[in-house]
Scaffold this motif. Structure first.
Motif, mmCIF file in Angstrom:
data_model
loop_
_atom_site.group_PDB
_atom_site.id
_atom_site.type_symbol
_atom_site.label_atom_id
_atom_site.label_comp_id
_atom_site.label_asym_id
_atom_site.label_seq_id
_atom_site.Cartn_x
_atom_site.Cartn_y
_atom_site.Cartn_z
ATOM 1 N N VAL A 159 0.834 -1.201 0.000
ATOM 2 C CA VAL A 159 0.000 0.000 0.000
ATOM 3 C C VAL A 159 0.870 1.253 0.000
ATOM 4 C CG1 VAL A 159 -1.697 1.323 1.327
ATOM 5 C CG2 VAL A 159 -1.930 -1.152 1.115
ATOM 6 N N MET A 160 1.962 1.210 0.734
ATOM 7 C CA MET A 160 2.848 2.377 0.804
ATOM 8 C C MET A 160 3.484 2.654 -0.565
ATOM 9 S SD MET A 160 5.920 3.113 3.471
ATOM 10 C CE MET A 160 4.678 3.311 4.730
ATOM 11 N N ILE A 161 3.916 1.608 -1.251
ATOM 12 C CA ILE A 161 4.512 1.783 -2.576
ATOM 13 C C ILE A 161 3.473 2.340 -3.551
ATOM 14 C CG2 ILE A 161 5.506 0.560 -4.543
ATOM 15 C CD1 ILE A 161 6.844 -1.331 -2.560
ATOM 16 N N GLN A 162 2.249 1.830 -3.471
ATOM 17 C CA GLN A 162 1.185 2.343 -4.338
ATOM 18 C C GLN A 162 0.894 3.804 -4.049
ATOM 19 O OE1 GLN A 162 -2.035 -0.363 -3.504
ATOM 20 N NE2 GLN A 162 -1.299 -1.931 -4.946
ATOM 21 N N ASP A 163 0.923 4.185 -2.770
ATOM 22 C CA ASP A 163 0.669 5.589 -2.413
ATOM 23 C C ASP A 163 1.794 6.481 -2.918
ATOM 24 O OD1 ASP A 163 -1.083 7.408 -0.553
ATOM 25 O OD2 ASP A 163 0.993 7.880 -0.048
ATOM 26 N N LEU A 164 3.032 6.028 -2.773
ATOM 27 C CA LEU A 164 4.171 6.797 -3.281
ATOM 28 C C LEU A 164 4.072 6.972 -4.797
ATOM 29 C CD1 LEU A 164 7.096 5.258 -1.190
ATOM 30 C CD2 LEU A 164 6.435 7.665 -1.186
ATOM 31 N N GLN A 165 3.685 5.907 -5.462
ATOM 32 C CA GLN A 165 3.566 5.963 -6.914
ATOM 33 C C GLN A 165 2.483 6.952 -7.344
ATOM 34 O OE1 GLN A 165 2.740 2.155 -8.685
ATOM 35 N NE2 GLN A 165 3.466 2.784 -10.718
ATOM 36 N N SER A 166 1.373 6.987 -6.608
ATOM 37 C CA SER A 166 0.286 7.917 -6.947
ATOM 38 C C SER A 166 0.673 9.365 -6.698
ATOM 39 C CB SER A 166 -0.962 7.571 -6.136
ATOM 40 O OG SER A 166 -0.765 7.831 -4.753
ATOM 41 N N ARG A 167 1.672 9.587 -5.859
ATOM 42 C CA ARG A 167 2.136 10.944 -5.554
ATOM 43 C C ARG A 167 3.455 11.249 -6.273
ATOM 44 N NH1 ARG A 167 -0.908 12.566 -1.092
ATOM 45 N NH2 ARG A 167 -1.949 10.844 -0.019
ATOM 46 N N ASN A 168 3.726 10.498 -7.347
ATOM 47 C CA ASN A 168 4.933 10.704 -8.145
ATOM 48 C C ASN A 168 6.208 10.515 -7.310
ATOM 49 O OD1 ASN A 168 6.197 11.195 -10.603
ATOM 50 N ND2 ASN A 168 6.354 13.401 -10.257
ATOM 51 N N TRP A 169 6.160 9.590 -6.337
ATOM 52 C CA TRP A 169 7.314 9.224 -5.510
ATOM 53 C C TRP A 169 7.871 10.422 -4.741
ATOM 54 C CZ3 TRP A 169 7.554 4.073 -5.608
ATOM 55 C CH2 TRP A 169 7.112 3.419 -6.756
ATOM 56 N N ALA A 170 7.005 11.374 -4.379
ATOM 57 C CA ALA A 170 7.499 12.631 -3.806
ATOM 58 C C ALA A 170 7.144 12.822 -2.339
ATOM 59 C CB ALA A 170 6.952 13.822 -4.606
ATOM 60 N N LEU A 171 6.198 12.057 -1.794
ATOM 61 C CA LEU A 171 5.755 12.311 -0.423
ATOM 62 C C LEU A 171 5.671 11.007 0.351
ATOM 63 C CD1 LEU A 171 4.749 14.331 1.662
ATOM 64 C CD2 LEU A 171 2.422 13.989 0.783
ATOM 65 N N CYS A 172 6.462 10.909 1.428
ATOM 66 C CA CYS A 172 6.485 9.726 2.286
ATOM 67 C C CYS A 172 5.546 9.963 3.468
ATOM 68 C CB CYS A 172 7.904 9.454 2.787
ATOM 69 S SG CYS A 172 8.047 8.024 3.890
ATOM 70 N N LYS A 173 4.533 9.119 3.604
ATOM 71 C CA LYS A 173 3.542 9.288 4.659
ATOM 72 C C LYS A 173 3.532 8.084 5.588
ATOM 73 C CE LYS A 173 -0.301 11.340 3.616
ATOM 74 N NZ LYS A 173 -1.645 11.658 3.060
ATOM 75 N N ASP A 174 3.128 8.328 6.816
ATOM 76 C CA ASP A 174 2.965 7.255 7.785
ATOM 77 C C ASP A 174 1.818 6.346 7.348
ATOM 78 O OD1 ASP A 174 3.532 6.272 10.706
ATOM 79 O OD2 ASP A 174 1.362 6.475 10.564
ATOM 80 N N PHE A 175 1.880 5.068 7.747
ATOM 81 C CA PHE A 175 0.859 4.110 7.321
ATOM 82 C C PHE A 175 -0.544 4.565 7.694
ATOM 83 C CE2 PHE A 175 -1.747 0.411 8.735
ATOM 84 C CZ PHE A 175 -2.137 0.005 7.476
ATOM 85 N N ALA A 176 -0.707 5.122 8.889
ATOM 86 C CA ALA A 176 -2.032 5.543 9.334
ATOM 87 C C ALA A 176 -2.571 6.719 8.534
ATOM 88 C CB ALA A 176 -1.997 5.911 10.816
ATOM 89 N N SER A 177 -1.724 7.373 7.750
ATOM 90 C CA SER A 177 -2.147 8.514 6.935
ATOM 91 C C SER A 177 -2.333 8.149 5.470
ATOM 92 C CB SER A 177 -1.118 9.651 7.056
ATOM 93 O OG SER A 177 -0.973 10.063 8.399
ATOM 94 N N LEU A 178 -2.139 6.881 5.135
ATOM 95 C CA LEU A 178 -2.259 6.454 3.741
ATOM 96 C C LEU A 178 -3.716 6.264 3.339
ATOM 97 C CD1 LEU A 178 0.577 3.760 3.544
ATOM 98 C CD2 LEU A 178 0.692 6.148 2.849
#
Length: 327
Positions: A159-178
């Motif tokens: 899920v974290m990799i998918q979230d990073l990909q959707s944000r153009n690999w620019a924003l690292c977020k905590d799991f609870a904020s994904l």
């Protein structure tokens, strides 16, 4: 005037995470790194250089110390980023950091369960004739534990990799904020991880604590004297269970509340969400502080390790004094 007041309130509540990250997480992580690094490094070096004959529980303790040390080495970067109001820019570092964090979180309590099991079996089988007290068995259990914990956190990493990909690999977020991606239910997964990674191991600690207590009572009635020498494992196991209950419960409760608050059906406004996130932030370093406290238990699990380590330290101190006198 009312508009201005509402705008001011909105501005304040949106700054909660920034303030806590800079003035709470930053110094807390720095302190945890300094104190935890010293304790875990001392234990690891002591095991390598001072303990020639290992038992099964030594393997569990050493593995946990290695895990704690690796996790603690990720804290300086986090502390630096929070101090400078920066976010992690490297997607690789983001994923690796979160993987290490959660593997350490759940492997620590799991290894404590195996240590508690080992203490119970040792009291029941003082001659170490049980196969679970063998070093080879401990090595197999250790490897399987790493595999199980890695499997548990794998969906989170996906899920974290998918979230990073959707944000153009620019924003690292905590799991609870994904945000959930491709039909993944973050809340359902988090609740499942809480059950399998925290609640079940905690129940295991409680069960072994009860079993040790019952076994000691039976032995005391049999020999009609107090088995003082075996009461230390009971105190240690009970203290460990209480430690994880106090440190882990607020974190897991607030993580699930934080994820639930972001769901469309929650209907919560922005400020309420920010207050929930603020409380969740407060629980994070509290949960991770187990890596700082764990070395204390290493010294109480076995008298031989403590005696050998202290003897080694005294020997080094005498050698240093002799070198100074000769100069």
């Amino acid at each position: 005037m009312r508009v201005a007041i509402n705008h001011f309130t909105m501005f304040n509540c949106t700054q909660i995470d920034d303030v806590l990250e800079m003035y709470y997480l930053c110094p807390f992580y720095a302190i945890e790194f300094c104190v935890g690094l010293t304790g875990n490094l001392l234990v690891i070096l002591g095991y390598i250089f001072c303990l020639p004959n290992w038992q099964s529980y030594n393997i569990y303790l050493f593995s946990m110390a290695i895990s704690d040390l690796i996790f603690l080495c990720t804290l300086p970067r986090l502390s630096y980023l929070y101090a400078n109001h920066q976010s992690e820019t490297s997607p690789q570092a983001c994923v690796i950091n979160r993987y290490i964090l959660h593997v350490n979180l759940y492997s620590s309590i799991l290894f404590m369960v195996w240590i508690s099991m080992d203490r119970f079996l040792l009291i029941k089988h003082p001659t170490r004739n049980h196969f679970l007290l063998k070093k080879q068995t401990a090595l197999i259990i250790t490897v399987l534990s790493w595999i199980v914990v890695s499997v548990e956190v794998t969906p989170m990493i996906v899920v974290m990799i998918q979230d990073l990909q959707s944000r153009n690999w620019a924003l690292c977020k905590d799991f609870a904020s994904l945000q959930s991606h491709q039909g993944v239910d973050n809340l359902g997964y988090s609740l499942g991880l809480t059950l399998t990674g925290y609640i079940l191991p905690l129940l295991g600690l409680c069960i072994f604590s009860h079993k040790i207590s019952h076994l000691l009572q039976v032995q005391e009635r049999a020999v009609q004297r107090s088995t003082t020498s075996f009461k230390r494992p009971l105190k240690v196991v009970t203290t460990v269970a209480v430690m994880f209950l106090v440190l882990y419960t607020p974190y897991h409760v607030m993580r699930n509340v934080r994820i639930g608050a972001q769901q469309p059906w929650s209907g919560m406004d922005l400020c309420t969400n920010m207050y929930i996130e603020g409380v969740y932030i407060l629980t994070r370093p509290l949960a991770f502080s187990h890596s700082v406290i764990n070395p204390i238990f290493y010294f109480f699990m076995g008298d031989k390790f403590r005696e050998l380590l202290l003897a080694k330290v005294r020997k080094l101190l005498r050698k240093t004094e002799q070198q100074r006198e000769s100069v």
